[in-house]
Scaffold this motif. Sequence first.
Motif, short mmCIF file in Angstrom:
data_model
loop_
_atom_site.label_atom_id
_atom_site.label_comp_id
_atom_site.label_asym_id
_atom_site.label_seq_id
_atom_site.Cartn_x
_atom_site.Cartn_y
_atom_site.Cartn_z
N MET A 173 0.90 -1.01 -0.03
CA MET A 173 -0.30 0.04 0.05
C MET A 173 0.78 1.22 0.00
N LEU A 174 1.98 1.23 0.85
CA LEU A 174 2.87 2.29 0.86
C LEU A 174 3.35 2.46 -0.69
N VAL A 175 3.84 1.61 -1.42
CA VAL A 175 4.16 1.66 -2.71
C VAL A 175 3.43 1.96 -3.40
N VAL A 176 2.09 1.94 -3.48
CA VAL A 176 0.94 2.40 -4.28
C VAL A 176 1.11 3.82 -4.24
N TRP A 177 0.92 4.18 -2.67
CA TRP A 177 0.74 5.68 -2.33
C TRP A 177 1.74 6.42 -3.17
N GLY A 178 2.94 6.05 -2.72
CA GLY A 178 4.33 6.65 -3.19
C GLY A 178 4.33 6.77 -4.85
N LEU A 179 4.20 5.81 -5.36
CA LEU A 179 4.65 5.83 -6.77
C LEU A 179 3.28 6.53 -7.47
N GLY A 180 2.22 6.29 -7.05
CA GLY A 180 0.84 6.92 -7.36
C GLY A 180 1.10 8.42 -7.38
N ILE A 181 1.52 8.86 -6.38
CA ILE A 181 1.73 10.67 -6.05
C ILE A 181 2.89 10.92 -6.91
N THR A 182 3.75 10.30 -7.34
CA THR A 182 4.99 10.41 -8.06
C THR A 182 4.56 10.56 -9.43
N MET A 183 3.90 9.64 -9.98
CA MET A 183 3.29 9.62 -11.26
C MET A 183 2.53 10.61 -11.51
N ALA A 238 6.99 26.10 -4.62
CA ALA A 238 6.79 25.60 -2.96
C ALA A 238 5.61 24.52 -2.80
N THR A 239 4.51 24.98 -3.60
CA THR A 239 3.16 23.93 -3.23
C THR A 239 3.40 22.57 -3.96
N ALA A 240 3.94 22.98 -5.12
CA ALA A 240 3.92 21.58 -6.04
C ALA A 240 4.88 20.68 -5.32
N ILE A 241 5.93 21.04 -4.45
CA ILE A 241 6.77 20.18 -3.72
C ILE A 241 6.04 19.73 -2.37
N VAL A 242 5.52 20.73 -1.55
CA VAL A 242 5.02 20.47 -0.31
C VAL A 242 3.92 19.66 -0.34
N GLY A 243 2.82 20.12 -1.19
CA GLY A 243 1.43 19.47 -1.31
C GLY A 243 1.68 17.89 -1.53
N PRO A 244 2.31 17.25 -2.44
CA PRO A 244 2.23 15.98 -2.35
C PRO A 244 2.85 15.51 -1.11
N ILE A 245 3.66 15.94 -0.58
CA ILE A 245 4.41 15.60 0.51
C ILE A 245 3.29 15.60 1.79
N HIS A 246 2.66 16.53 1.95
CA HIS A 246 1.54 16.61 3.00
C HIS A 246 0.38 15.52 2.49
N GLY A 247 0.24 15.20 1.31
CA GLY A 247 -0.89 14.47 0.80
C GLY A 247 -0.52 13.01 1.45
N ALA A 248 0.91 12.77 1.10
CA ALA A 248 1.44 11.41 1.59
C ALA A 248 1.15 11.16 3.05
N ALA A 249 1.57 12.20 3.72
CA ALA A 249 1.46 12.30 5.28
C ALA A 249 -0.05 12.16 5.86
#
Lengths: 142, 118
Positions: free
Chosen positions: A61-71, B54-65
């Motif tokens: 699941m963590l891989v799915v999140w990480g790669l999904g957000i990256t793509m 700034a938001t393009a970098i921090v936004g996804p990091i916050h999304g993951a958190a």
Amino acid sequence: MGYLWLKAIHVAAAVTWIGGMLAMELVVMMVPAGPHRRAVGELPMLDVVRRWDRWVTSPAMLVVWGLGITMAVEAGWLSSPWLRIKLTIVVLLSVLHGMLSGTLRRMAGDPGRASPALLRHAAPLTVAAVVLIAVLAVAKPF
Amino acid sequence: MSVSLKSAWTQSDRSEQRGQLRRMRWVSLLEGTTLIVLVFVAVPLKHMFGYPAATAIVGPIHGAAFLLYVWMLSQTISAGDWAKREIVRMIAAAFIPFGAFVNERALKRKEDAMAVTV
């Protein structure tokens, strides 16, 4: 790493995640809902599924999140409606996965505790969510 | 044939729940910190100083958190005994800057209370 490689690993991780969730959902369905005396084999079954969750399903699941957000960031899709709907479904699936993990932990510790009614119907919901995600990710209808 | 192993599992379950509460505290702090960086650093940088990166970098990091927070929270709540009021507060805190730090204290109190009852 190229987009196709990211996508391949993302899809493989998603299949592993959903497969693990379905296994957890079936175990929750198999164990009686209310207070009961443990059947022989119940604890080992809970233990195996929980260990699989810890070492395989949750990391997938963590891989799915990480790669999904990256793509999504690299392709500039974050403002696309199809991705926003897909992300909402992923958040709901993640919450469902969390509920399953917590419930299985509680079931392992206390056979007297009832599992939430929602989790007894979670498997068809999960399959429906996967179908929606597949349509949104492949067809990108809007 | 059936067997009850409830008593044998209670203590290890409690110790596992304490570990879960400890991890939840760290994730709460992570989510709260990324929200503060997003709201008070990245958003002003974008709108007041013209740095959309700034938001393009921090936004996804916050999304993951945030994802990690809601996943851990649903796990923690499902595994333990939580009042509805506590659940609402934990969810609301994810959307309010500095709310996570209040939550962290509440989680610490819950963790300490569980340690006493072991």
